[in-house]
Each structure stands twice: as C-alpha cells, then as structure tokens.
Write a protein that holds these residues in place. Sequence first.
Motif, mmCIF file in Angstrom:
data_model
loop_
_atom_site.group_PDB
_atom_site.id
_atom_site.type_symbol
_atom_site.label_atom_id
_atom_site.label_comp_id
_atom_site.label_asym_id
_atom_site.label_seq_id
_atom_site.Cartn_x
_atom_site.Cartn_y
_atom_site.Cartn_z
ATOM 1 N N LEU A 1 2.266 2.263 -8.458
ATOM 2 C CA LEU A 1 1.376 1.848 -7.370
ATOM 3 C C LEU A 1 1.041 3.095 -6.577
ATOM 4 O O LEU A 1 1.899 3.656 -5.886
ATOM 5 C CB LEU A 1 2.053 0.804 -6.480
ATOM 6 C CG LEU A 1 1.225 0.320 -5.287
ATOM 7 C CD1 LEU A 1 -0.044 -0.376 -5.761
ATOM 8 C CD2 LEU A 1 2.035 -0.609 -4.393
ATOM 9 N N VAL A 2 -0.186 3.555 -6.701
ATOM 10 C CA VAL A 2 -0.639 4.764 -6.021
ATOM 11 C C VAL A 2 -1.243 4.354 -4.681
ATOM 12 O O VAL A 2 -2.197 3.564 -4.627
ATOM 13 C CB VAL A 2 -1.673 5.523 -6.870
ATOM 14 C CG1 VAL A 2 -2.133 6.788 -6.149
ATOM 15 C CG2 VAL A 2 -1.089 5.863 -8.231
ATOM 16 N N VAL A 3 -0.702 4.894 -3.591
ATOM 17 C CA VAL A 3 -1.161 4.559 -2.249
ATOM 18 C C VAL A 3 -1.886 5.768 -1.682
ATOM 19 O O VAL A 3 -1.277 6.836 -1.475
ATOM 20 C CB VAL A 3 0.032 4.159 -1.357
ATOM 21 C CG1 VAL A 3 -0.448 3.830 0.055
ATOM 22 C CG2 VAL A 3 0.778 2.970 -1.962
ATOM 23 N N LEU A 4 -3.188 5.617 -1.463
ATOM 24 C CA LEU A 4 -3.976 6.674 -0.824
ATOM 25 C C LEU A 4 -3.803 6.567 0.688
ATOM 26 O O LEU A 4 -3.951 5.482 1.264
ATOM 27 C CB LEU A 4 -5.449 6.555 -1.202
ATOM 28 C CG LEU A 4 -5.769 6.600 -2.711
ATOM 29 C CD1 LEU A 4 -7.270 6.514 -2.935
ATOM 30 C CD2 LEU A 4 -5.204 7.854 -3.351
ATOM 31 N N ILE A 5 -3.483 7.694 1.331
ATOM 32 C CA ILE A 5 -3.203 7.705 2.763
ATOM 33 C C ILE A 5 -4.102 8.740 3.417
ATOM 34 O O ILE A 5 -4.157 9.889 2.967
ATOM 35 C CB ILE A 5 -1.727 8.040 3.044
ATOM 36 C CG1 ILE A 5 -0.800 7.073 2.284
ATOM 37 C CG2 ILE A 5 -1.430 7.999 4.533
ATOM 38 C CD1 ILE A 5 0.676 7.445 2.370
ATOM 39 N N GLY A 6 -4.811 8.345 4.447
ATOM 40 C CA GLY A 6 -5.673 9.292 5.142
ATOM 41 C C GLY A 6 -6.517 8.612 6.194
ATOM 42 O O GLY A 6 -6.783 7.411 6.128
ATOM 43 N N ALA A 7 -6.942 9.399 7.155
ATOM 44 C CA ALA A 7 -7.782 8.877 8.224
ATOM 45 C C ALA A 7 -9.136 8.464 7.677
ATOM 46 O O ALA A 7 -9.541 8.861 6.577
ATOM 47 C CB ALA A 7 -7.939 9.932 9.319
ATOM 48 N N SER A 8 -9.845 7.659 8.438
ATOM 49 C CA SER A 8 -11.203 7.283 8.067
ATOM 50 C C SER A 8 -12.059 8.534 7.925
ATOM 51 O O SER A 8 -12.052 9.412 8.800
ATOM 52 C CB SER A 8 -11.795 6.359 9.145
ATOM 53 O OG SER A 8 -13.133 6.050 8.855
ATOM 54 N N GLY A 9 -12.760 8.651 6.812
ATOM 55 C CA GLY A 9 -13.592 9.812 6.571
ATOM 56 C C GLY A 9 -12.915 10.926 5.810
ATOM 57 O O GLY A 9 -13.537 11.963 5.546
ATOM 58 N N SER A 10 -11.668 10.729 5.423
ATOM 59 C CA SER A 10 -10.956 11.799 4.709
ATOM 60 C C SER A 10 -11.342 11.884 3.238
ATOM 61 O O SER A 10 -10.948 12.811 2.540
ATOM 62 C CB SER A 10 -9.438 11.604 4.847
ATOM 63 O OG SER A 10 -9.052 10.344 4.319
ATOM 64 N N GLY A 11 -12.110 10.914 2.742
ATOM 65 C CA GLY A 11 -12.595 10.990 1.363
ATOM 66 C C GLY A 11 -11.748 10.259 0.352
ATOM 67 O O GLY A 11 -11.800 10.569 -0.841
ATOM 68 N N LYS A 12 -11.008 9.258 0.785
ATOM 69 C CA LYS A 12 -10.122 8.534 -0.134
ATOM 70 C C LYS A 12 -10.914 7.810 -1.219
ATOM 71 O O LYS A 12 -10.544 7.843 -2.399
ATOM 72 C CB LYS A 12 -9.263 7.528 0.653
ATOM 73 C CG LYS A 12 -8.354 8.158 1.688
ATOM 74 C CD LYS A 12 -7.517 7.122 2.425
ATOM 75 C CE LYS A 12 -8.381 6.148 3.194
ATOM 76 N NZ LYS A 12 -9.240 6.794 4.206
ATOM 77 N N SER A 13 -11.994 7.137 -0.839
ATOM 78 C CA SER A 13 -12.783 6.385 -1.820
ATOM 79 C C SER A 13 -13.430 7.316 -2.832
ATOM 80 O O SER A 13 -13.484 7.014 -4.037
ATOM 81 C CB SER A 13 -13.850 5.553 -1.111
ATOM 82 O OG SER A 13 -13.255 4.594 -0.254
ATOM 83 N N THR B 1 -2.230 0.778 -10.565
ATOM 84 C CA THR B 1 -2.965 0.198 -9.448
ATOM 85 C C THR B 1 -3.056 1.215 -8.315
ATOM 86 O O THR B 1 -2.044 1.825 -7.942
ATOM 87 C CB THR B 1 -2.277 -1.083 -8.957
ATOM 88 O OG1 THR B 1 -2.166 -2.004 -10.059
ATOM 89 C CG2 THR B 1 -3.068 -1.741 -7.832
ATOM 90 N N VAL B 2 -4.252 1.391 -7.769
ATOM 91 C CA VAL B 2 -4.502 2.349 -6.691
ATOM 92 C C VAL B 2 -5.007 1.580 -5.481
ATOM 93 O O VAL B 2 -5.971 0.812 -5.582
ATOM 94 C CB VAL B 2 -5.542 3.408 -7.122
ATOM 95 C CG1 VAL B 2 -5.778 4.408 -5.998
ATOM 96 C CG2 VAL B 2 -5.104 4.107 -8.395
ATOM 97 N N VAL B 3 -4.364 1.765 -4.323
ATOM 98 C CA VAL B 3 -4.761 1.090 -3.095
ATOM 99 C C VAL B 3 -5.517 2.081 -2.225
ATOM 100 O O VAL B 3 -4.970 3.094 -1.776
ATOM 101 C CB VAL B 3 -3.538 0.531 -2.343
ATOM 102 C CG1 VAL B 3 -3.972 -0.066 -1.006
ATOM 103 C CG2 VAL B 3 -2.840 -0.522 -3.191
ATOM 104 N N ASP B 4 -6.785 1.771 -1.985
ATOM 105 C CA ASP B 4 -7.659 2.610 -1.173
ATOM 106 C C ASP B 4 -7.815 1.970 0.196
ATOM 107 O O ASP B 4 -8.605 1.050 0.394
ATOM 108 C CB ASP B 4 -9.017 2.747 -1.877
ATOM 109 C CG ASP B 4 -10.037 3.500 -1.029
ATOM 110 O OD1 ASP B 4 -9.623 4.137 -0.047
ATOM 111 O OD2 ASP B 4 -11.243 3.431 -1.353
#
Length: 892
Positions: free
Chosen positions: A21-33, A86-89
């Motif tokens: 389970l990959v969890v992307l962590i970052g502020a809004s606008g950090s480019g996670k998507s 599975t990747v959670v954005d």
Amino acid sequence: MNTATDAPPARRRLPITDLSLVVLIGASGSGKSTFARRHFKPTEVISSDFCRGLVSDDENDQAASRDAFDVLHYIAGKRLAAGRLTVVDATNVQVEARRQLVRLAREHDVLPIAVVLDLPEEVCAERNATRPDRADMPRRVIKRHRGELRRSLRGLEREGFRKVHVLRSAAEVDFAEVVLERRYNDLRHLTGPFDIIGDVHGCSSELETLLAELGYRDGAHPDGRTAVFVGDLVDRGPDSPGVLRRVMSMVQTGNALCVPGNHENKLGRYLRGRNVQHTHGLAETIEQLEKEDAKDPEFRQRVAEFIDGLVSHYVLDGGDLVVCHAGLPEKYHGRTSGRVRSHALYGDTTGETDEFGLPVRYPWAEEYRGRAAVVYGHTPVPNTSWVNNTICLDTGAVFGGRMTALRWPERELVDVPAEQVWYEPVKPLLTQAPGAREGRPLDLDDVQGRRIVETRHLARVGVREENAAAALEIMSRFAIDPRLLVYLPPTMAPTATSTVDGHLEHPAEAFAQYRADGVRQVVCEEKHMGSRAVVLVCRDADTARKRFGLTPATANGTGTTGTTGTTGTTSTTGTTSTTGTTGTTGADDAVPTGALYTRTGRPFLSDESLTEALLDRLRAAATAAGLWDELGTDWLLLDAELMPWSLKASGLLRSQYAAVGAAAGAVLPGATAALEAAAARGVDVGALLHVQRERADDAAAFTEAYRRYCWTTDGLEGVRLAPFQVLAAEGRSLAGVPHDEQLAWLDRLVEHDPTGLIQATRRLVVDTGDEASVRAGTDWWLQLTAAGGEGMVVKPLQPLVRTEKGALVQPGIKVRGREYLRIIYGPEYTRPANLERLRNRHLGHKRSLALREYALGLEALDRLGDGEPLWRIHEAVFAVLALESEPVDPRL
C-alpha cells in the motif's frame, strides 16, 4: 555556460514492493497526482479527489470528505485483498489519516510504504494558482499542510511504514524512478524440481543419508534439483553445527533454499544477546556451538547472519507450491507482515493445552482449500499424508522416527530411519492408529451455491446454484454414507444420428467420429441392459475400518446418510442424520465391507444383507483371481451394470412400459377384428386395416423389447453383475489403464466366480481406419441387437485421448439397437415419418455434459488415489450429481 551546480540531480531509484500500500504524502499542490500518473497504472491509483466526485459530483467538496474516504478505504481494501498494488493519492499529512491506512495494510498483511513530496511552500502555491479549481485556495491551507508534514517526517517509520522515500525538490520528483521489487517470499519464477526436507533438529548423520538417498553429492544434485528446508535445523539432536554448516553451504551455492523454524528464531534471538530460556533443546545447541568457537571463531556470527536473512515462507513453482515451517492458510500466501511470519513459525493455537502440557494447535490444514500445495513441518507425526493439499514432513527423526523429504513436482516421499532416539519426546510420537486418515469433516459450504471445480483433464467445470440445490436434496435425503460415496459415473453421449434406412443410431457414425478425432483403435463393448452400478468392495472389514472409517453403525446404503438437511447442522459426515432411507442402523455389529449404489448415489438394494452377500461373492472372486496382490490394494472400485433391469426399475415398468403394452393388447385386437369383419362385408377399409395391423405389430415388438430385460429374482438368484471397468485401487486411479487390460482383469473375476453372479462383457477391437475392420464391428453390432441385445459402447482403446488441437475426446459413445430404441422413443418410432422427425435431435448439450461429468469423475478418482480428504473427493462427486439436473432430452 553550465556549471556543476546547474547539472540536474542524479536519477533516484525508489524501490516499491510489488504488493504493498503506497501512501503519497504531501501538501496540496506538491504534485502527488502527477507523480502517481507518471509512475503507476491508472487502476492502481485511488484518489481522494476522485472519491469526492463519486459521492458528491464535486471533487473539491470538502464536506463530502468523510464519505469519500470511506469509499477510498473500501476500494483500497478490495484491491489489497485481491493481491493488487494500491496507491493512495491524498494529502495524508495528518497522523490519523495515515494511521487508518497503516491499519488497512496490516489487515491485509501487506507493507505500507510512504512516498513524501516535501516541496517548498512557494512551489505548491504556484502550482495551485495555475489550476482553476485551486486558484482561490488560501495560502494558509498550504502552510498548515506543510507544518503537519514537517512534524510527521521523523516519525513515519514509527507509525508503521516499512519504507519511507522523501523527495524535497521539484527536480528530485522529476528525476525519481519507481522500481517495483519482488517480495522476498515470491519465488514463483523458480520451478524446481525441488526436494523439500522436513525438520532435521541437529540430526546431521541422518540428513547426510537422506541427501544421498535423494541423489545429492557434496551438497549438489547432478540433475540440478534444489533442496528446500522447512526449518527447525537445530536443537535436541547431536550435531546442530554440522547441520547448519551443510545447509548454509547449500544455500550459499544456490543448491538449497531454507525457511526459518521456531527453533532458528529462538537461536537467532540468543545469538543477538536476547534473554531467552535455554529449553526445548537450545541448551544442547549452545553447548555444541561453544565447542565450535575454538575451531571457528566466526561461525557464530555467520549463523546469526544466516538466521537473520531467512524469509518466513516461499511461494514457488508459479504459485503452485508454498513452503513454510508451521503451515500457512491461503490468505497469507505471499503476504508480508508480523502476523504472517508468526503463523509461518508457530502456527495457530486454540489457547488450550493437552494432557502433556503442550499447546493445542488449531487444525488449519483441515479447513484448507487453496490451490497451492503447502508443505511444512513443526508438529511431528508418525506417518505423513496429504491433507487438503497440505503435507507435514516432520516425522520425528530426533525422537527416533524418520527424516522425510518430498520430491516436487513428483509428489514422491523419500525417508530414512533415525539412527537412534536422540531426544525423548514429551508427547509420544504414535498418537493415532496406523492407517487412520486425517482431515476435517464434510461441510455444507463444500457443496452449496454456485461452484467452480478445478479438474486436471478439462480445466474448470462450473456448477450453477440451482443445480447444486437439486443435488443437495438428493444427497441429503437418499444417498449412501458419504465415506463410501467416492465416485459417480458420467452420462454417456449417443452416437450421431444415422442416415441408414430404418435406423436412428448405427455404428458407422461412431466409428467416423473417432476416426475424425484421430483415434484408430477402439473397443466395442457389449452394452448390458441393466442399471448402472458402482461397486466398492474391501478385502475385509479391517480395511473398511482403516481406509474408509466404517463402523458397525455404517449401513450399506441404509441408515445414516450422506449430508445434512433435517438435522440443521453443517456437518455432512452422516453422524447425526438418519433420514431418507429404508432399513435401520445398528442392528448388526458387523462392519460393512463396501457399497453398491446407483449413478445418483442411492443404495441399490434395500436389503443390507443382500448387498453384503453380493460383495462376498465379488471379494471371493477377486481373492481367487489374485487381484488384491497384483494391484497392490485392499479395496477395489468397479463400474458395472446390475441386471435384470427390473431389479431397480420395477415401478417404471409397471407404470409406463407395461401399461402401454396392456393398453395396446386390450384395444388393438378388437379394432383389427372389427376392420377385418368390415372388409369381409366388402367395405373398403384396406388402408386403415393395414395401419392397425402395423400398430399391433409395433406394440407387440415394444412389449417384447422391454420383456427381454426383465425376469424374476430370489435373493441373489437370477441377479447378474457385469463389471466393465476397474476404476481405482489403493494409491492410484486406474481410469487410464487401456480397456483391453481392464477387461482382462474382469474376465478373471468371471472365471473365478463359481456362482455365476459375475457376467463377462463381450467386446471387439476395431480399427477405424480399416474398412474391413469397421464392417466387422458393424456386423457384430447387428448380431448383438438381432439377438435381443441393447447395443454396444464404442470407446478409445487407450483412455484419456485428446485430439490434435488438445480437446478431450468422448470417453465412450453408445450405439443402441433398433428394437431397443422402441423402449426409448415409443412403439411406432420406426415409421418413416417418425424417424425423419426424430433425426432432428440436438446432441451438443448432451455431449458437453458427458465430457464435463467425465472430467469430474476422473478428478474424483485422482483425488481418491492421491489420498486426499473426503471433502475434496466429494467436491467432484457432488458436481457430477449437480450436472445431472441440467435440462437435457432424457431419451438421448
């Protein structure tokens, strides 16, 4: 001019476990998507924005966040349960949000991995400003996200993330490369062959003997085979260091794999300086290691590193094989968590202790239904055997038993005896009677609902829910004891419709079909006009007890029956239900020595003593013929016809066939006489009289046709049993033995039966590519049917035949005689108009049904021969019965 500081950063590899389970962590606008789209499949990414849109039609509706995350967690859980990366954005900057995701990963026994995009606030703000849906986002939101993220960075591993990748600039994000890595336990690409070796426990000499028996020389096999050790190499035995040296050397050179046992786990903790109790043989190992220190001071360190590098279990051979120490349910195969490792090392206990003070282990193997074979050790058993596609190889070598290995994929067991009792067991090794069979009882869940049965000869066979319900009704009310119901014969396809004048069926079409399928040699077997019967006969009552678990309360088709229904329990062992059959149980202390049942699993004879008398005669003939010793068995399973037809079909004869004959006999003579009188007076009734005479002749022929197969019996007097195939014996299915060899065995039964009960099956071998041979086969059929015979069954001489394209060939095609078919299609079916109409019969469904039931029957025999538990055999047997409820023209 570019300087060194202007050069782009080096490409950074981000290892990601292929099931995690990959969890992307970052502020809004950090480019996670953007990062997710670049590195992962669209189906692997679950976005919180997308889930908001699902529940509210607005991806930016923060009021819908609670429901959106419920959806996100649900979808992620389903993917992880299915074994999908599975990747959670989402921003995931809050501890509670991450805690829920880590908990989800643990529930599904996968690794949680964090990928942190820790980009500067200015970069995030600039990116949001370019997005119409984020242009008005306050700067304070980004600042809050950044603050929560910065406070969390150092604690991500403590939260449970197994890997943490932090990217601190846009350039690092752009030059990142996600690399999928296999799980350490995923060795599906290794296909063997393997030699899996059970618990060794310091028995170095026995290990060397076993390796030599398996063909290894100096730790290597000349044929490239790989040894796989199930753990517990150490403790209790005389030479744990010697065992470790041998196994470590083989693993280092690539000649072996090894999983840890609980004893290695404890030794590893001791070598790392942990406080452990020196019990269960560890004290002896420590003493042996101390003696090694003087000869090899670095040996301890190498052992510690070796144990530390062992993986809880391995998935091998394309996923068909799992090796671990204490066993592993299917839901844990290929998974990675502390829970999986604990089960692989110690198994699961009920929390109770037995009379010896040892933990009572949960019988996971009795409920196992997985596709992969699980090979393990840990709990010593006196005799190893397959239980639900699992096998325990710990046969107590250190306790004076044997050291056992399993050759894979051959499934052959190889063992060597212990040289002595090296360690006295707390619990006696012999805790079950010789020959006792392990395995959980039958369960309602094994047969109800829509089912898919995996077969070796026709891949997957489906059973519809409504068909399963119909079969369950029959099994629960009428079937014999399930311990005896190990096979049901398949239906048989008729030959293609004939174009020969006056015939609906003719051998020409059967020979032509096999010729087209590439089958040259076929055997034509006389078709006995009786009722299909399956006979299970044991050599003696002791065999019935040991092999099939029969007791004096077990009835040959009466008394305790096969499945649940009226009792309300989920067990189908027949120990509580006494419904649906005639007779009583417990009236006789004799143990039944077999069974005689119909193709729907019902008892053939209501009189148990009559069944036993028939089995006695069959058993005596098999003994006199020497078949027990020749086939190396104490029981036989036969496919046969039991005659006369009236023995089983008396009700059908009275209500249907005799009624037709009686009606014709009462009406047609009077009508014919009246027409003859009218003709004598000069009335022109010639055409009508001719028709009436034809009808009378047809009715007489109809009556004569069914009467040939009916006669009175008294006990076994007048009863005939015509076996035509030996289906199985101990340890193997015999369905693949050529039919001429099969019939030769059965001829010996006939020869050694002085009572005349057992009847021979006449046959003729035909070459479908030789016109003279085909003519001879046709002439033989004509002679059989002219003399009143039902017809014949044409079979490939060599069973289990496939076409050039790999399709399974029909195992048999029945060709019924012209007069016999009157019983099936009616007295007047031979009239030209009727024949023309009947030629438009559709055989596709019947042929498909015959092949599916044949494959299921073969699967049941294979599982029976392999010693698999009863529920596995019944899965295939029950499916045959379920398919019988599919709608098909009963005349075919």
